[in-house]
Write a protein that holds these residues in place. Structure first.
Motif, PDB file in Angstrom:
ATOM      1  N   LYS A  53       0.835  -1.209   0.000  1.00 26.13           N
ATOM      2  CA  LYS A  53       0.000   0.000   0.000  1.00 26.13           C
ATOM      3  C   LYS A  53       0.866   1.255   0.000  1.00 26.13           C
ATOM      4  CE  LYS A  53      -3.802  -2.128   2.505  1.00 26.13           C
ATOM      5  NZ  LYS A  53      -4.434  -2.286   3.801  1.00 26.13           N
ATOM      6  N   GLU A  54       1.849   1.301   0.896  1.00 30.00           N
ATOM      7  CA  GLU A  54       2.725   2.477   0.983  1.00 30.00           C
ATOM      8  C   GLU A  54       3.586   2.630  -0.259  1.00 30.00           C
ATOM      9  OE1 GLU A  54       3.333   5.237   3.286  1.00 30.00           O
ATOM     10  OE2 GLU A  54       1.271   4.538   3.427  1.00 30.00           O
ATOM     11  N   TYR A  55       4.119   1.530  -0.755  1.00 31.58           N
ATOM     12  CA  TYR A  55       4.957   1.551  -1.954  1.00 31.58           C
ATOM     13  C   TYR A  55       4.157   2.090  -3.146  1.00 31.58           C
ATOM     14  CZ  TYR A  55       8.103  -0.076  -5.634  1.00 31.58           C
ATOM     15  OH  TYR A  55       8.945  -0.135  -6.714  1.00 31.58           O
ATOM     16  N   THR A 107       7.366   0.036  10.547  1.00 25.87           N
ATOM     17  CA  THR A 107       6.080   0.652  10.214  1.00 25.87           C
ATOM     18  C   THR A 107       5.482   0.027   8.947  1.00 25.87           C
ATOM     19  OG1 THR A 107       6.752   2.729  11.230  1.00 25.87           O
ATOM     20  CG2 THR A 107       4.942   2.852   9.662  1.00 25.87           C
ATOM     21  N   LEU A 108       6.360  -0.339   8.012  1.00 22.14           N
ATOM     22  CA  LEU A 108       5.913  -0.943   6.755  1.00 22.14           C
ATOM     23  C   LEU A 108       5.722  -2.455   6.864  1.00 22.14           C
ATOM     24  CD1 LEU A 108       8.198   0.996   4.254  1.00 22.14           C
ATOM     25  CD2 LEU A 108       5.768   1.397   4.734  1.00 22.14           C
ATOM     26  N   MET A 168       5.046   5.569  -5.010  1.00 22.80           N
ATOM     27  CA  MET A 168       5.445   5.499  -6.413  1.00 22.80           C
ATOM     28  C   MET A 168       4.461   6.208  -7.343  1.00 22.80           C
ATOM     29  SD  MET A 168       8.349   4.309  -6.519  1.00 22.80           S
ATOM     30  CE  MET A 168       9.284   3.918  -5.070  1.00 22.80           C
ATOM     31  N   SER A 169       3.241   6.458  -6.868  1.00 16.52           N
ATOM     32  CA  SER A 169       2.260   7.155  -7.699  1.00 16.52           C
ATOM     33  C   SER A 169       2.339   8.676  -7.540  1.00 16.52           C
ATOM     34  CB  SER A 169       0.844   6.670  -7.379  1.00 16.52           C
ATOM     35  OG  SER A 169       0.472   7.067  -6.076  1.00 16.52           O
ATOM     36  N   MET A 170       3.181   9.147  -6.637  1.00 15.34           N
ATOM     37  CA  MET A 170       3.333  10.586  -6.403  1.00 15.34           C
ATOM     38  C   MET A 170       4.113  11.243  -7.537  1.00 15.34           C
ATOM     39  SD  MET A 170       4.451  10.686  -2.422  1.00 15.34           S
ATOM     40  CE  MET A 170       3.295  10.312  -1.125  1.00 15.34           C
ATOM     41  N   ASP A 171       3.873  12.537  -7.707  1.00 14.71           N
ATOM     42  CA  ASP A 171       4.718  13.263  -8.655  1.00 14.71           C
ATOM     43  C   ASP A 171       6.084  13.478  -8.004  1.00 14.71           C
ATOM     44  OD1 ASP A 171       4.828  15.744  -7.164  1.00 14.71           O
ATOM     45  OD2 ASP A 171       2.933  16.372  -8.051  1.00 14.71           O
ATOM     46  N   ARG A 172       7.036  13.945  -8.778  1.00  9.30           N
ATOM     47  CA  ARG A 172       8.425  14.044  -8.324  1.00  9.30           C
ATOM     48  C   ARG A 172       8.578  14.863  -7.048  1.00  9.30           C
ATOM     49  NH1 ARG A 172      11.456  17.613  -9.317  1.00  9.30           N
ATOM     50  NH2 ARG A 172      13.424  18.033 -10.127  1.00  9.30           N
TER      51      ARG A 172
END
Length: 94
Positions: free
Chosen positions: A6-8, A71-72, A12-16
């Protein structure tokens, strides 16, 4: 999908720019700079971002004790992310 996935996926879907801010936020809790294998090369969060460009020798691993990894929900069965690749890399390697 587990906590890491979920966190990954979220990161990874965030902009730079968002990703840089999230990496900076997570870096505060990262154990990498205290690790015996760590070399000062301005890299961290190998569990998420993958293998180091400059760390080549495994001299010990703090991943199992890292707050970010904990946490992950990772770091116990797979670790040495700096030399072996991120959690995702290690999960998908044959």
């Amino acid at each position: 999908m587990d906590q890491f996935q979920k966190e990954y996926t979220r990161i990874m879907s965030m902009d730079r720019i968002e990703m840089q801010e999230e990496v900076k936020r997570l870096s505060d809790d990262c154990a990498c700079p205290s690790c015996p294998s760590y070399r000062k090369c301005d890299e961290r969060l190998f569990c998420i971002l993958g293998e180091s460009e400059c760390i080549k020798d495994e001299k010990g691993c703090l991943c199992p004790t890292c707050l970010v990894a904990s946490t992950l929900g990772i770091g116990l069965s797979r670790n040495f992310y700096c030399t072996r690749g991120s959690e995702m890399d290690q999960r998908t390697k044959p």
